[in-house]
Design a protein around this motif. Structure first.
Motif, PDB file in Angstrom:
ATOM      1  N   ARG A  24      53.091  56.539  16.990  1.00 19.13           N
ATOM      2  CA  ARG A  24      52.696  57.949  17.050  1.00 19.13           C
ATOM      3  C   ARG A  24      52.154  58.296  18.420  1.00 19.13           C
ATOM      4  N   ALA A  25      51.414  57.355  19.023  1.00 21.61           N
ATOM      5  CA  ALA A  25      50.887  57.626  20.370  1.00 21.61           C
ATOM      6  C   ALA A  25      52.039  57.802  21.350  1.00 21.61           C
ATOM      7  N   ALA A  26      53.038  56.918  21.244  1.00 32.19           N
ATOM      8  CA  ALA A  26      54.189  57.007  22.149  1.00 32.19           C
ATOM      9  C   ALA A  26      54.916  58.325  21.952  1.00 32.19           C
ATOM     10  N   GLY A  27      54.954  58.788  20.704  1.00 31.57           N
ATOM     11  CA  GLY A  27      55.648  60.043  20.434  1.00 31.57           C
ATOM     12  C   GLY A  27      54.851  61.251  20.872  1.00 31.57           C
ATOM     13  N   ALA A  28      53.525  61.178  20.732  1.00 34.07           N
ATOM     14  CA  ALA A  28      52.699  62.359  21.004  1.00 34.07           C
ATOM     15  C   ALA A  28      52.512  62.583  22.500  1.00 34.07           C
TER      16      ALA A  28
ATOM     17  N   TYR B   9      49.997  54.495  29.838  1.00 30.70           N
ATOM     18  CA  TYR B   9      48.776  54.175  30.572  1.00 30.70           C
ATOM     19  C   TYR B   9      47.841  53.316  29.726  1.00 30.70           C
ATOM     20  N   ALA B  10      47.947  53.433  28.406  1.00 27.89           N
ATOM     21  CA  ALA B  10      47.079  52.650  27.534  1.00 27.89           C
ATOM     22  C   ALA B  10      47.698  51.299  27.205  1.00 27.89           C
ATOM     23  N   GLY B  11      48.761  50.926  27.921  1.00 24.20           N
ATOM     24  CA  GLY B  11      49.333  49.605  27.745  1.00 24.20           C
ATOM     25  C   GLY B  11      50.315  49.496  26.596  1.00 24.20           C
ATOM     26  N   ILE B  12      50.719  50.624  26.042  1.00 22.61           N
ATOM     27  CA  ILE B  12      51.685  50.586  24.945  1.00 22.61           C
ATOM     28  C   ILE B  12      53.085  50.554  25.549  1.00 22.61           C
ATOM     29  N   ARG B  13      53.897  49.615  25.079  1.00 24.84           N
ATOM     30  CA  ARG B  13      55.261  49.534  25.622  1.00 24.84           C
ATOM     31  C   ARG B  13      56.118  50.581  24.929  1.00 24.84           C
ATOM     32  N   VAL B  14      56.132  51.761  25.517  1.00 23.77           N
ATOM     33  CA  VAL B  14      56.744  52.917  24.877  1.00 23.77           C
ATOM     34  C   VAL B  14      58.209  52.657  24.533  1.00 23.77           C
ATOM     35  N   GLU B  15      58.945  52.031  25.472  1.00 22.92           N
ATOM     36  CA  GLU B  15      60.374  51.809  25.247  1.00 22.92           C
ATOM     37  C   GLU B  15      60.605  50.966  23.987  1.00 22.92           C
ATOM     38  N   ARG B  16      59.761  49.948  23.844  1.00 20.07           N
ATOM     39  CA  ARG B  16      59.903  49.068  22.708  1.00 20.07           C
ATOM     40  C   ARG B  16      59.720  49.849  21.396  1.00 20.07           C
TER      41      ARG B  16
ATOM     42  N   ALA C  92      53.863  60.232  25.686  1.00 21.28           N
ATOM     43  CA  ALA C  92      54.378  58.949  26.140  1.00 21.28           C
ATOM     44  C   ALA C  92      53.624  58.446  27.366  1.00 21.28           C
ATOM     45  N   LYS C  93      53.228  59.372  28.237  1.00 15.00           N
ATOM     46  CA  LYS C  93      52.585  58.958  29.476  1.00 15.00           C
ATOM     47  C   LYS C  93      51.232  58.305  29.181  1.00 15.00           C
ATOM     48  N   ALA C  94      50.444  58.973  28.340  1.00 15.87           N
ATOM     49  CA  ALA C  94      49.131  58.418  28.002  1.00 15.87           C
ATOM     50  C   ALA C  94      49.301  57.081  27.290  1.00 15.87           C
ATOM     51  N   ALA C  95      50.318  56.987  26.437  1.00 21.21           N
ATOM     52  CA  ALA C  95      50.563  55.736  25.725  1.00 21.21           C
ATOM     53  C   ALA C  95      50.876  54.627  26.718  1.00 21.21           C
TER      54      ALA C  95
END
Lengths: 510, 406
Positions: B224-228, B235-242, B230-233
């Motif tokens: 949900r973070a990646a969807g809401a 920056y928070a170390g979430i591998r958005v692509e994955r 993506a940039k902040a996600a």
């Protein structure tokens, strides 16, 4: 473009209500010809709302606007432009994937030919304006490639190109260097011979330097109006906040500057920027534990790339980043975060928080996978809620509840959410990029105190800022970045604004 | 405004949007010369008149729920999956192939296997779009739509060729369909004389699973973070692509399960026209249900009713069944427009004031710093600006950098 000059502009009894708040409460304001009026006040005092009313972006609930004594109604910004009023907004109104020329041409009706835009005319006008006012811009650069400071210049040029004879500047210096600020102030003084200016700012020394008269807004009301020269910045600050303000500084704190080996050491870093240029070109520095290293520089000299590289968001071409002995260069953001790096990013609304997430969720954004907040892949809602309640209390985050969407908070409170999250993680080192940009003095004071407390706790801090006051107040040492290199590192107590300003402009005089 | 009132307000907005959509539909019905009242009467009440009708609504709601759940996962993770139609077809192929290939397995083994095969088939098709987006930046709307075409042709090819029932060749009728799947793979019918099948349970269980996944696990949190943002996600170390790939994979798997359940529960062989547009209607269901399982379940029943009712209007009110597509389109437009009003504090505040005035009570004072006490527009994305000129809405231009800058 010659029109009737604006001899006077008067706001009478302007009132604007927003849900549950009186943003402007019967405000009267009159600005004469060739004068500079400063409008100061904390965030939320109603300055921007008032100016948006003047620009026709909002309609006032009550009150009227008089131009040269005649009542006018601005239904849209176009109406205001047509009367010669131009505004440079704090948040830039530029289309990122268009060039500077295209952005200017968008608003210049005279360049709109049937079926095409006369970009040549727009480019010519940009050259005229930027030469006349010493505002260098590259007309062919895309806006997204420009730094915040460069975008600010484009905004100014754009507004002037549109034939503004009455300028409203909403915190125009927040992204400029001291030299640029001085130049801008000189320029505005010169320009006030031809036009009138309303100048919105938090920075009282700029207000002192530039304005003839000052109006102070607090909670939607004008609480003070007078000649600027009769009042000291301290007087104005007290009037603005309603109490005395004392920004903390590193020399006033007891903790001795740390000695010892580098906690965060960067060696010979080379990083490419978005344009494929070498944004960092052999950059090196060290930050010791319990030290604040201020990184001064004009934005666009590699600060963004440096901060992103340090935090695993950009791959370096060569060089190394060591945090407490562990190599971080080229590792992903998750690895960097896990190794104890804290980060207050430049753009708090899209990089620091997920705006639609609640405060509670944003406070665990970085560590949601750790045992503190989840077990076996399932969130531990109890500890997450307790964490939020605790941090809300400790950091004085003003919000109706921790379930509120973080994006609906004011800038100062968003920054507190970010700070709370980063500090609660007990980082070894912290990269803080423009941590107080756009914040009022109360929030600035709070954040500075927190940074100094962190320093006293032995955290190494890299403070990236363009605010020389901020850097000089907080830093043990100050490094000046210019074109992707550290030009010089000076001890904080030896630095003067003038010497730093020269260094930021790339002048290294020995 | 308190939480209950907000929920009531949002429900009222959805209702108003539905009525607006039906108003548009009424215009179109009138334009084709149908009796509007009769047509709506048939659509909304006729299916509810007997047990068969009610169970048939549920039969349609099962694949709709499953697909809408998958779409909710994708949308919440920031990808717009338009490819459920193709993912469903791939699920059908994989599921029926597995069931036909292993006819001798016992029932408790074969059914889960066939459903999982369907999930895998859909997942492959969904993940393909996810990988294209994550690795190469291919827009998922384009790739999923194109993958729909490929899946449709592949499906037709198999049913007319390799997977075609040999008996069709013998009898020469040449109907493009597979052989019947073995009895051991059939989902039980729950009520005698109706087609209501055990797939209902699968849909209900998976609705709970999706809720838990998205709102109670760390993986769902990251999606949900990646969807809401993506940039902040990132920056928070979430591998958005994955998580983009994972979300598309799951989304496709749900569409694949929908296909499998439809075959194992209703048709018992792969035939043409099984998907029947479920893949697209599922998107509407998902949006209508607020991208939340608790909304998707009633929404899928409502659309089950619409689909069935539309079939009936053809017979009873002489309105072409395809007119229901017009209604669906109108509902999408109405719902998307209604979002402007949902969660808009400015409108909510005005409404709360007005209500308070009607009831003769003073409006509650907003808490300082709350979204109701609108902050100065200068320093935050201001909810008040939702209905202010667009110039301001697009104001934070430096925040909106092109994705491909890296």
């Amino acid at each position: 473009m010659q029109f009737e000059p604006i001899r006077s502009l008067e706001l009478r009894g302007i009132t604007k209500r927003f849900p549950g708040i009186l943003a402007c409460d019967h405000i009267d304001l009159a600005v004469g010809e060739h004068s500079v009026r400063a409008l100061v006040g904390e965030n939320g005092a109603g300055k921007t709302t008032l100016m948006n009313i003047l620009m026709g972006l909002y309609q006032p609930d009550e009150g009227s606007i008089l131009l040269n004594g005649r009542e006018v109604r601005f239904r849209s910004p176009n109406d205001a432009f047509a009367h010669g009023i131009g505004m440079v907004h704090q948040h830039f109104m530029l289309v990122p994937n268009m060039t500077v020329t295209e952005n200017v041409a968008l608003g210049m009706k005279s360049t709109h030919r049937p079926f095409r835009l006369d970009l040549g005319a727009a480019r010519k006008r940009i050259r005229e304006v930027s030469e006349r006012h010493e505002l260098p811009v590259n007309p062919d650069a895309y806006v997204w490639q420009l730094s915040v400071g460069e975008q600010q210049r484009v905004e100014l040029v754009k507004t002037l190109c549109l034939g503004a004879r009455f300028l409203i500047l909403d915190e125009p210096t927040s992204a400029l260097t001291p030299q640029e600020t001085d130049e801008l102030i000189e320029l505005l003084k010169k320009m006030s011979r031809e036009l009138s200016v309303i100048f919105i700012s938090h920075k009282l020394h700029e207000v002192k330097a530039l304005s003839d008269t000052v109006s102070i807004l607090r909670r939607g009301r004008i609480v003070f109006e007078g000649r600027t020269e009769d009042h000291s910045p301290a007087d104005l600050a007290a009037l603005m906040t309603g109490h005395e303000v004392a920004l903390p500084c590193v020399e006033c704190s007891d903790a001795a500057p740390a000695e010892g080996r580098g906690l965060l050491s960067v060696r010979d870093l080379r990083v490419r920027g978005d344009r494929g240029n070498l944004a960092l070109d052999g950059l090196s520095f060290d930050v010791a534990a319990g030290e604040i290293l201020g990184l001064a520089g004009v934005s666009g000299n590699g600060q963004r790339e440096l901060a992103e590289t340090l935090n695993g968001l950009r791959k370096p071409e060569s060089g190394s980043v060591l945090l407490d002995g562990a190599e971080l260069g080229g590792r992903g953001a998750d690895a960097v975060i896990a190794s104890g790096m804290g980060y207050i990013p430049e753009d708090r609304n899209t990089e620091g928080i997920v705006p639609s997430f609640s405060i509670r969720e944003n406070l665990v954004l970085k560590d949601v996978g750790t045992v503190d907040w989840s077990r076996g892949g399932f969130l531990r809602l109890g500890p997450i809620a307790r964490n939020a309640a605790d941090l809300r209390e400790r950091f004085d985050i003003r919000c109706p509840s921790v379930d509120t969407a973080a994006g609906s908070l004011s800038g100062g409170n968003i920054q507190k959410v970010i700070l709370a999250r980063e500090l609660a993680r007990k980082p070894k080192a912290l990269v803080a990029v423009y941590p107080t940009r756009g914040l009022d003095m109360g929030a600035e004071e709070f954040i500075h105190k927190q940074l100094l407390a962190l320093r006293a706790a032995g955290v190494g801090i890299l403070l990236v800022s363009e605010e020389l006051d901020e850097i000089m107040n907080l830093s043990d040492r100050i490094a000046v970045i210019y074109k992707g290199r550290i030009l010089k590192v000076v001890p904080g107590r030896d630095a003067t604004k003038r010497s730093l300003g020269l260094l930021m402009a790339g002048v290294l005089d020995e | 405004m308190n939480k209950t009132m907000k929920a009531v307000y949002n429900a009222a907005v959805v209702l108003a949007a539905t009525l607006a959509a039906m108003g548009i539909g009424a215009l179109v019905f009138a334009a084709v010369g149908a009796d509007v009242v009769k047509a709506y009467g048939v659509i909304l009440t006729e299916p509810l008149k007997d047990l068969i009708g009610i169970t048939e609504i549920a039969v349609r709601a099962v694949p709709l729920t499953l697909i809408a759940l998958g779409i909710a996962i994708a949308f919440r993770s920031g990808t717009l999956n338009i490819g459920a139609e193709g993912q469903m077809l791939m699920g059908i192929l994989a599921s029926s192939a597995a069931a036909i290939a292993l006819p001798d397995l016992p029932k408790p083994l074969l059914i889960p296997l066939a459903v999982l095969a369907g999930a895998a088939g859909g997942a492959v098709w969904g993940a393909a779009a996810g990988i294209l987006k994550a690795r190469l930046g291919v827009n998922e709307i384009l790739s999923t739509v194109m993958l729909n075409y490929i899946a449709a042709q592949f499906y037709t090819f198999l049913l007319r060729g390799p997977m075609m029932d040999p008996e069709e060749l013998v009898t020469g009728s040449g109907t493009p369909q597979s052989v019947r799947i073995p009895r051991a793979a059939w989902l039980d019918r729950l009520l005698p004389g109706t087609r209501l099948h055990a797939g209902v349970y699968i849909a209900l269980v998976l609705a709970v699973v999706v809720f838990i996944l998205l709102w109670r696990t760390s993986a769902g949190f990251r999606m949900r973070a990646a969807g809401a943002e993506a940039k902040a996600a990132r920056y928070a170390g979430i591998r958005v692509e994955r998580y983009v790939v994972a979300a598309m994979l799951l989304s496709g798997a749900f569409a694949g399960i929908a296909g499998a359940v439809e075959i194992l529960g209703v048709h018992r062989r792969a035939i043409e026209g099984v998907s029947g547009g479920y893949g697209f209607t599922g998107i509407v269901v998902s949006l209508f249900g607020g991208l939340h399982p608790a909304g998707i379940l009633p929404a899928s029943l409502f659309f089950g009713l619409l689909l069935l009712g539309a079939d009936m209007t053809q017979r009873l009110a002489d309105v072409p069944a395809n007119m229901v597509l017009v209604l669906q389109g109108a509902i999408i437009l109405a719902i998307v427009s209604a979002r402007q009003f949902m969660n808009n504090p400015y409108v909510q505040d005005r409404l709360a004031r007005r209500l308070a005035r009607i009831r003769g009570r003073p409006a509650p004072n907003p808490i300082p710093g709350s979204p109701e006490a609108c902050p100065d527009p200068s320093d935050s994305p201001d909810p008040c600006l939702a209905d202010e000129p667009a110039a301001l809405a697009g104001g934070g231009s430096r925040d909106v950098r092109p994705e491909d800058q890296r």
